[in-house]
Design a protein around this motif. Structure first.
Motif, PDB file in Angstrom:
ATOM      1  N   GLU A 128       1.966   9.765   2.415  1.00  0.00           N
ATOM      2  CA  GLU A 128       2.023   8.505   3.151  1.00  0.00           C
ATOM      3  C   GLU A 128       0.911   7.550   2.736  1.00  0.00           C
ATOM      4  OE1 GLU A 128       4.533   7.845   5.086  1.00  0.00           O
ATOM      5  OE2 GLU A 128       5.373   9.849   4.811  1.00  0.00           O
ATOM      6  N   HIS A 129       0.260   7.873   1.655  1.00  0.00           N
ATOM      7  CA  HIS A 129      -0.884   7.070   1.206  1.00  0.00           C
ATOM      8  C   HIS A 129      -0.403   5.766   0.573  1.00  0.00           C
ATOM      9  CE1 HIS A 129      -4.658   6.021  -0.780  1.00  0.00           C
ATOM     10  NE2 HIS A 129      -5.251   6.941  -0.047  1.00  0.00           N
ATOM     11  N   PRO A 130      -1.141   4.671   0.768  1.00  0.00           N
ATOM     12  CA  PRO A 130      -0.777   3.410   0.109  1.00  0.00           C
ATOM     13  C   PRO A 130      -0.652   3.520  -1.404  1.00  0.00           C
ATOM     14  CG  PRO A 130      -2.448   3.013   1.776  1.00  0.00           C
ATOM     15  CD  PRO A 130      -2.289   4.504   1.677  1.00  0.00           C
ATOM     16  N   LEU A 131      -1.344   4.490  -2.004  1.00  0.00           N
ATOM     17  CA  LEU A 131      -1.248   4.685  -3.444  1.00  0.00           C
ATOM     18  C   LEU A 131       0.144   5.142  -3.870  1.00  0.00           C
ATOM     19  CD1 LEU A 131      -4.677   6.401  -4.177  1.00  0.00           C
ATOM     20  CD2 LEU A 131      -3.948   4.119  -4.900  1.00  0.00           C
ATOM     21  N   VAL A 132       0.950   5.638  -2.930  1.00  0.00           N
ATOM     22  CA  VAL A 132       2.341   5.987  -3.207  1.00  0.00           C
ATOM     23  C   VAL A 132       3.269   4.879  -2.738  1.00  0.00           C
ATOM     24  CG1 VAL A 132       4.205   7.614  -2.754  1.00  0.00           C
ATOM     25  CG2 VAL A 132       1.873   8.447  -2.999  1.00  0.00           C
ATOM     26  N   VAL A 133       3.044   4.415  -1.518  1.00  0.00           N
ATOM     27  CA  VAL A 133       3.948   3.437  -0.898  1.00  0.00           C
ATOM     28  C   VAL A 133       3.963   2.125  -1.669  1.00  0.00           C
ATOM     29  CG1 VAL A 133       4.389   2.095   1.187  1.00  0.00           C
ATOM     30  CG2 VAL A 133       3.685   4.496   1.374  1.00  0.00           C
ATOM     31  N   LEU A 134       2.792   1.630  -2.045  1.00  0.00           N
ATOM     32  CA  LEU A 134       2.725   0.339  -2.723  1.00  0.00           C
ATOM     33  C   LEU A 134       3.336   0.375  -4.122  1.00  0.00           C
ATOM     34  CD1 LEU A 134       1.895  -2.580  -2.571  1.00  0.00           C
ATOM     35  CD2 LEU A 134      -0.384  -1.935  -3.381  1.00  0.00           C
ATOM     36  N   PRO A 135       3.001   1.367  -4.974  1.00  0.00           N
ATOM     37  CA  PRO A 135       3.669   1.408  -6.278  1.00  0.00           C
ATOM     38  C   PRO A 135       5.181   1.536  -6.173  1.00  0.00           C
ATOM     39  CG  PRO A 135       1.733   2.802  -6.318  1.00  0.00           C
ATOM     40  CD  PRO A 135       1.935   2.376  -4.885  1.00  0.00           C
ATOM     41  N   ASP A 136       5.654   2.276  -5.189  1.00  0.00           N
ATOM     42  CA  ASP A 136       7.094   2.432  -5.010  1.00  0.00           C
ATOM     43  C   ASP A 136       7.740   1.088  -4.699  1.00  0.00           C
ATOM     44  OD1 ASP A 136       9.407   4.207  -4.832  1.00  0.00           O
ATOM     45  OD2 ASP A 136       9.434   3.651  -2.720  1.00  0.00           O
ATOM     46  N   ALA A 137       7.112   0.310  -3.823  1.00  0.00           N
ATOM     47  CA  ALA A 137       7.643  -1.014  -3.482  1.00  0.00           C
ATOM     48  C   ALA A 137       7.584  -1.952  -4.688  1.00  0.00           C
ATOM     49  CB  ALA A 137       6.854  -1.607  -2.314  1.00  0.00           C
ATOM     50  N   VAL A 138       6.488  -1.888  -5.428  1.00  0.00           N
ATOM     51  CA  VAL A 138       6.333  -2.736  -6.615  1.00  0.00           C
ATOM     52  C   VAL A 138       7.370  -2.364  -7.681  1.00  0.00           C
ATOM     53  CG1 VAL A 138       4.814  -3.278  -8.554  1.00  0.00           C
ATOM     54  CG2 VAL A 138       3.902  -3.228  -6.219  1.00  0.00           C
ATOM     55  N   ARG A 171       6.065  -2.272   6.956  1.00  0.00           N
ATOM     56  CA  ARG A 171       5.064  -2.607   7.981  1.00  0.00           C
ATOM     57  C   ARG A 171       5.659  -2.617   9.384  1.00  0.00           C
ATOM     58  NH1 ARG A 171       0.037  -4.466   8.307  1.00  0.00           N
ATOM     59  NH2 ARG A 171      -0.567  -5.843  10.010  1.00  0.00           N
ATOM     60  N   ARG A 172       6.888  -3.122   9.492  1.00  0.00           N
ATOM     61  CA  ARG A 172       7.510  -3.290  10.806  1.00  0.00           C
ATOM     62  C   ARG A 172       8.511  -2.193  11.156  1.00  0.00           C
ATOM     63  NH1 ARG A 172       8.226  -9.857  11.505  1.00  0.00           N
ATOM     64  NH2 ARG A 172       6.123 -10.397  10.753  1.00  0.00           N
ATOM     65  N   GLY A 173       8.700  -1.241  10.249  1.00  0.00           N
ATOM     66  CA  GLY A 173       9.602  -0.141  10.527  1.00  0.00           C
ATOM     67  C   GLY A 173      11.063  -0.538  10.646  1.00  0.00           C
ATOM     68  N   TRP A 174      11.489  -1.506   9.860  1.00  0.00           N
ATOM     69  CA  TRP A 174      12.864  -1.981   9.948  1.00  0.00           C
ATOM     70  C   TRP A 174      13.848  -0.902   9.504  1.00  0.00           C
ATOM     71  CZ3 TRP A 174      12.049  -7.383   7.244  1.00  0.00           C
ATOM     72  CH2 TRP A 174      11.435  -8.250   8.161  1.00  0.00           C
ATOM     73  N   ARG A 175      14.971  -0.819  10.215  1.00  0.00           N
ATOM     74  CA  ARG A 175      16.068   0.061   9.869  1.00  0.00           C
ATOM     75  C   ARG A 175      17.371  -0.664  10.170  1.00  0.00           C
ATOM     76  NH1 ARG A 175      12.496   2.640   8.075  1.00  0.00           N
ATOM     77  NH2 ARG A 175      12.054   4.863   8.199  1.00  0.00           N
ATOM     78  N   LEU A 194      10.203  -8.357   1.088  1.00  0.00           N
ATOM     79  CA  LEU A 194      11.102  -7.761   2.073  1.00  0.00           C
ATOM     80  C   LEU A 194      10.823  -6.275   2.250  1.00  0.00           C
ATOM     81  CD1 LEU A 194      13.430  -8.291   3.985  1.00  0.00           C
ATOM     82  CD2 LEU A 194      15.011  -7.888   2.087  1.00  0.00           C
ATOM     83  N   ARG A 195      10.561  -5.571   1.152  1.00  0.00           N
ATOM     84  CA  ARG A 195      10.276  -4.138   1.239  1.00  0.00           C
ATOM     85  C   ARG A 195       8.971  -3.878   2.000  1.00  0.00           C
ATOM     86  NH1 ARG A 195      11.614   0.708   2.460  1.00  0.00           N
ATOM     87  NH2 ARG A 195      10.488   2.336   1.338  1.00  0.00           N
ATOM     88  N   LEU A 196       7.947  -4.668   1.707  1.00  0.00           N
ATOM     89  CA  LEU A 196       6.672  -4.484   2.399  1.00  0.00           C
ATOM     90  C   LEU A 196       6.786  -4.825   3.886  1.00  0.00           C
ATOM     91  CD1 LEU A 196       4.156  -5.883  -0.253  1.00  0.00           C
ATOM     92  CD2 LEU A 196       4.647  -3.486   0.302  1.00  0.00           C
TER      93      LEU A 196
END
Length: 201
Positions: A88-98, A193-197, A187-189
């Motif tokens: 759940e680290h930003p080092l995983v989440v951010l590259p995935d979104a990018v 951040r807001r937990g959209w589903r 949109l992904r970020l």
């Protein structure tokens, strides 16, 4: 167009190589398995993209792509050694979104260059963005993220639509490519951040 494509391609390759390698480490694979997942996640979507438009995949024609991917795998190994559990680290989440945003942009631009319909452009943007990650998940014997996390593929779809609208009103293709990536990333970020589903059945 080529400059924007090259930029988005390098960003996507590097980001998804990191993400795929981290998924392999999380699954307790050996070094070879981690590298395979990193390479597959980074190159899988582009191979699907190029195959659909009837050309030899870029990954098989340019050694630069493979070198970028191997750099991403090496970087992931350094991150794993430094930080350990990165699920759940930003080092995983951010590259995935990018990576998602960058590959949506490359898919859209290739679709436009190949003369596809607006629907085809959006489909190619989406498949390029989620193809490698889906193959990675299948190798790990789990349901692909794109089928269980609705706001993973949706930003790629929106990015493809933004690209098509931009080129249809005569905005330069390079600018449209960057706009596609920007829309998908924002949109992904926001969704993260807001937990959209999206609603389930």
């Amino acid at each position: 167009m080529s400059d924007a494509f090259a930029l988005m391609n390098v960003i996507g390759l590097l980001a998804f190589a990191i993400v795929g390698s981290l998924k392999g480490a999380e699954a307790d694979l050996d070094l070879f398995g981690v590298a395979v997942l990193g390479v597959l996640t980074a190159l899988g979507g582009g191979i699907v993209r190029d195959t659909l438009v009837g050309r030899v995949p870029l990954a098989l024609r340019a050694t630069t792509d493979v070198l970028v991917v191997l750099l991403g795998v090496a970087l992931a190994l350094v991150l794993i050694r430094r930080f350990g559990d990165l699920r759940e680290h930003p080092l995983v989440v951010l590259p995935d979104a990018v990576g998602l945003a960058a590959f949506a942009a490359t898919g859209a631009s290739v679709g436009y260059e190949a003369g596809l319909t607006p629907f085809g452009i959006v489909v190619l943007a989406t498949l390029t963005a989620v193809g490698g990650g889906s193959l990675c998940d299948l190798l790990l014997t789990r349901v692909p993220v794109v089928l269980r996390e609705d706001f993973y593929a949706t930003p790629a779809v929106v990015g493809g639509v933004v690209f098509w609208i931009a080129v249809s009103i005569a905005i330069p293709v390079g600018t449209a490519t960057l706009g596609c990536a920007g829309a998908a990333l924002v949109l992904r970020l926001l969704a993260l951040r807001r937990g959209w589903r999206l609603p389930t059945v």
